[in-house]
Design a protein around this motif. Structure first.
Motif, short mmCIF file in Angstrom:
data_model
loop_
_atom_site.label_atom_id
_atom_site.label_comp_id
_atom_site.label_asym_id
_atom_site.label_seq_id
_atom_site.Cartn_x
_atom_site.Cartn_y
_atom_site.Cartn_z
N UNK A 168 0.83 -1.20 0.00
CA UNK A 168 0.00 0.00 0.00
C UNK A 168 0.87 1.26 0.00
N UNK A 169 1.91 1.28 0.81
CA UNK A 169 2.80 2.44 0.87
C UNK A 169 3.54 2.64 -0.45
N UNK A 170 3.99 1.54 -1.03
CA UNK A 170 4.73 1.62 -2.30
C UNK A 170 3.83 2.10 -3.43
N UNK A 201 7.30 4.22 7.99
CA UNK A 201 6.99 3.21 8.99
C UNK A 201 6.73 1.84 8.35
N UNK A 202 5.96 1.80 7.27
CA UNK A 202 5.64 0.53 6.62
C UNK A 202 6.88 -0.10 5.99
N UNK A 203 7.69 0.73 5.34
CA UNK A 203 8.89 0.22 4.67
C UNK A 203 9.91 -0.26 5.71
N UNK A 204 10.07 0.48 6.78
CA UNK A 204 11.04 0.09 7.82
C UNK A 204 10.62 -1.21 8.50
N UNK A 205 9.32 -1.38 8.76
CA UNK A 205 8.85 -2.61 9.40
C UNK A 205 9.12 -3.82 8.51
#
Length: 342
Positions: A58-60, A137-141
């Motif tokens: 979703x973030x990408x 946050x999403x990518x780091x997780x």
């Protein structure tokens, strides 16, 4: 040396998550066999929460949907340590073919006052982040979860090579293990030709999550073998450094992405060791009368290969702003395609 395989093995790695598991040894043997015979595998049973991938996707998707001007605010050429947005045509593989993709590159996050970054290290330091809610946050997780899995697999590879499980642990304190968020746009006129040119990966191994088919692997007969999409699986492939460490017993198998009509996202984590690690054949793989691979410094090899395949770095090389390490390998030095050429 990889064989004339016709399909890609699927490995359940759940037993590798606990080294006391009764199935650990057989799972290690299956991993080693895939590395020797094919150089590729699909792994299931990895234990990573599917919600992390949903959040990443979703973030990408939101990032690549931004206007070009917004994406270019974090253009990779704005970075001194190779982090940020990679527009179509920036990266060149396979004798000059232009890849039909855009990407966002990041790696281990180090603070701006880290001495290595301050000293101008070309691959270490902070990431560039777009101004997009929830993206970092999403990518780091996702990065943290897949990096943890990579540590498990690196220990399993050590055991598969007859070494102690912790053989490589001392080389993984802050490695430049790069995560790429890659977007292949929808193309209704796509022909059956490469979307990313034939290459090997420069690091130890790669863990890839794609959203659509398109990946192909070169076998010893010179045939391209399709890697089918398996929902929830990672594609694992051997990179240049494990080829050197095993003196060619593991091969950094050449692969490419063919051009397909459907939109495709791809998320490879290129698993590396610390940049100052000398990678040389392990003694068990140095045999009388057999050629011995020349050692490399992990970070120098990664930078040299990267600098030869990105236009902005080629321009910096031409201007004398950066230089290739002494003895840098040309592109396409490793893997099945290189062996065939020699």
């Amino acid at each position: 040396m990889t064989t004339t395989f016709t399909d890609i093995p699927v490995l359940d790695v759940s037993s590798l998550l606990d080294e006391s598991d009764p199935g650990y040894r057989s799972a290690v043997e299956a991993l080693g066999d895939a590395a020797r015979r094919v150089g590729f595998a699909q792994i299931v049973g990895h234990g990573i929460d599917p919600a992390l991938f949903d959040d990443l996707l979703a973030a990408t998707t939101a990032f690549f949907a931004l206007p070009d001007a917004e994406k270019h605010r974090v253009h990779i050429a704005n970075s001194t340590n190779h982090r940020g947005y990679v527009p179509p045509g920036e990266e060149v593989f396979s004798a000059g073919t232009v890849d039909a993709k855009e990407a966002f590159d990041l790696s281990v996050e180090l603070p701006a006052d880290d001495p290595r970054y301050v000293a101008g290290h070309p691959l270490l330091g902070p990431n560039q982040w777009p101004d997009l809610d929830g993206f970092r946050e999403a990518v780091t997780a996702w990065y943290d979860a897949v990096f943890a899995l990579s540590r498990v697999l690196l220990r399993a590879f050590a055991v598969a090579l007859g070494e102690p499980a912790d053989r490589f642990d001392r080389h993984v304190s802050a490695p430049p293990s790069q995560l790429r968020l890659i977007h292949y746009p929808f193309d209704p006129t796509a022909a059956d030709r490469p979307g990313i040119g034939a290459h090997t990966d420069y690091e130890c191994f790669t863990l890839l999550r794609p959203t659509a088919p398109g990946l192909e692997v070169l076998n010893a007969a010179g045939s391209w073998i399709d890697v089918p999409l398996i929902e929830g699986a990672f594609v694992l492939n051997i990179g240049d450094l494990l080829e050197i460490w095993t003196n060619g017993e593991f091969i950094a198998t050449t692969h490419r992405v063919r051009k397909i009509a459907e939109e495709r996202y791809s998320f490879p984590l290129f698993v590396n060791v610390d940049d100052d690690t000398e990678v040389a054949p392990l003694p068990a793989f140095v045999r009388d009368g057999a050629p011995t691979r020349a050692p490399v410094i992990a970070g120098e090899h990664l930078f040299a290969q990267t600098a030869q395949s990105f236009r902005y770095l080629q321009q910096r090389l031409a201007r004398g702003e950066v230089t290739l390490p002494e003895g840098a390998h040309p592109l396409a030095t490793f893997g099945r395609k290189a062996l065939a050429a020699n």
